[in-house]
Design a protein around this motif. Sequence first.
Motif, PDB file in Angstrom:
ATOM      1  N   UNK A 180      26.569   2.040  -6.615  1.00 41.65           N
ATOM      2  CA  UNK A 180      25.525   1.885  -5.605  1.00 41.65           C
ATOM      3  C   UNK A 180      24.153   1.892  -6.267  1.00 41.65           C
ATOM      4  N   UNK A 181      23.206   1.149  -5.734  1.00 38.49           N
ATOM      5  CA  UNK A 181      21.878   1.086  -6.348  1.00 38.49           C
ATOM      6  C   UNK A 181      21.057   2.332  -6.046  1.00 38.49           C
ATOM      7  N   UNK A 182      20.020   2.540  -6.861  1.00 37.07           N
ATOM      8  CA  UNK A 182      19.063   3.611  -6.601  1.00 37.07           C
ATOM      9  C   UNK A 182      18.005   3.179  -5.603  1.00 37.07           C
ATOM     10  N   UNK A 212      18.227  10.255  -6.183  1.00 35.53           N
ATOM     11  CA  UNK A 212      17.836   9.631  -7.444  1.00 35.53           C
ATOM     12  C   UNK A 212      18.517  10.314  -8.626  1.00 35.53           C
ATOM     13  N   UNK A 213      19.310   9.536  -9.336  1.00 29.67           N
ATOM     14  CA  UNK A 213      19.907   9.945 -10.606  1.00 29.67           C
ATOM     15  C   UNK A 213      19.756   8.778 -11.562  1.00 29.67           C
ATOM     16  N   UNK A 214      19.248   9.028 -12.748  1.00 35.64           N
ATOM     17  CA  UNK A 214      19.035   7.948 -13.711  1.00 35.64           C
ATOM     18  C   UNK A 214      19.776   8.252 -15.003  1.00 35.64           C
ATOM     19  N   UNK A 233      11.400   8.259  -4.999  1.00 34.54           N
ATOM     20  CA  UNK A 233      12.189   9.185  -5.801  1.00 34.54           C
ATOM     21  C   UNK A 233      12.666  10.302  -4.874  1.00 34.54           C
ATOM     22  N   UNK A 234      13.979  10.510  -4.825  1.00 41.24           N
ATOM     23  CA  UNK A 234      14.573  11.476  -3.897  1.00 41.24           C
ATOM     24  C   UNK A 234      15.038  12.705  -4.678  1.00 41.24           C
ATOM     25  N   UNK A 246       0.807  -1.215   0.000  1.00 40.29           N
ATOM     26  CA  UNK A 246       0.000   0.000   0.000  1.00 40.29           C
ATOM     27  C   UNK A 246       0.845   1.272   0.000  1.00 40.29           C
ATOM     28  N   UNK A 247       2.162   1.140   0.073  1.00 41.15           N
ATOM     29  CA  UNK A 247       3.037   2.305  -0.001  1.00 41.15           C
ATOM     30  C   UNK A 247       3.065   2.857  -1.421  1.00 41.15           C
ATOM     31  N   UNK A 248       3.011   1.969  -2.400  1.00 41.90           N
ATOM     32  CA  UNK A 248       3.061   2.390  -3.792  1.00 41.90           C
ATOM     33  C   UNK A 248       4.410   2.982  -4.142  1.00 41.90           C
ATOM     34  N   UNK A 249       4.396   4.035  -4.959  1.00 40.87           N
ATOM     35  CA  UNK A 249       5.600   4.801  -5.275  1.00 40.87           C
ATOM     36  C   UNK A 249       5.416   6.218  -4.735  1.00 40.87           C
ATOM     37  N   UNK A 250       6.464   6.735  -4.128  1.00 40.31           N
ATOM     38  CA  UNK A 250       6.379   8.058  -3.514  1.00 40.31           C
ATOM     39  C   UNK A 250       7.626   8.872  -3.854  1.00 40.31           C
TER      40      UNK A 250
END
Length: 340
Positions: free
Chosen positions: A194-196, A213-215, A277-278, A21-25
């Motif tokens: 390092x992972x995201x 967050x860097x993509x 997403x930070x 229920x957190x989903x994406x934030x």
Amino acid sequence: MPETNLLLPPRADSLARFREDFGQRFIVTVDTEEEFDWNAPLDRNRHGTQSIPALQTFQSFCEEFGVVPIYLVDYPVAASPLAAAAIGEAVAAGRAEIGVQLHPWVNPPFDEAVTPYNSYAGNLDFDLEREKFARLYHKIVAAFGTAPRIYRAGRYGLGRRTAEILTEFDVAIDTSVRARFDYSASGGPNYRHHPLHPYWAGDDRRLLELPLTTVYWGPLRQLGNAIYPALWRIPRLRGALARAGLLERIPLTPEGVTTEEALRGIDVAIDAGLPVLVFSFHSPSLAPGFTPYVRSDKDLDALYDWWRTIFAHLARRGVKPGNVANILSSVTLAQNGLPS
């Protein structure tokens, strides 16, 4: 007990799970710091705090969108009465959260030389790094009346034993890892591998790492970690790849990143299933003249327009605002196996 070294990429089984229920934030982190000349060598004495009142305007702006900004406060800001006046009431009411950001060159005790190497707090002697953190932590508690639960090292400068300090002070989240970036040329950490995805730092799962967050975007993005370092000394070629739509590195920040670039980066992160997403930026950018990114009132208007567009896009994509409290709640419940 083995030490937890935040400089090392985590094991694959360390990735944090969130409740369904957190989903994406998304979260908005503000490096809440003094003003200084970005083009001059670091200086222990030449800085100011004139931009602090602008935090109040940004706070009101975020509240219009239901966003709880996370202010990562360093020593000159914590020591200024302007800080509590600007955002203290919002922090007390839960409309904002407070965290720690350590700039060692302006944070007592001043027992080290001011050098680029020493500007990464994790490079200091462990006892000095801990004492600087302790003084800053207690200054923040005194200023805001609450214990911070999140940390970012200034200049992303984690050390081999920083995690020890954070767990001693019951800091539950570190957000110093700037994935896809390498600062080793100036004596800092290398976070290229390092992972995201958020992960637990250490087997005791007391400290959650929440990387910025860097993509990579473009058809060559799967090769980004190989191509980008090879082109680091040839920015002309990196720019050519970006203009050709082949490869672009996109950090989620309004500083030096256009709205169009940020939207592309956000979509990559969402489509990859990233749970948090930070976003980040520096607080002096909230007033003209203190950073290279905001030199005029027009630049400041553009910064706020950037955030309006980003918040609207995130809402369309179903990504809700998050904060320290609901992130910790979700990962703790998921870790304990409690149902959604």
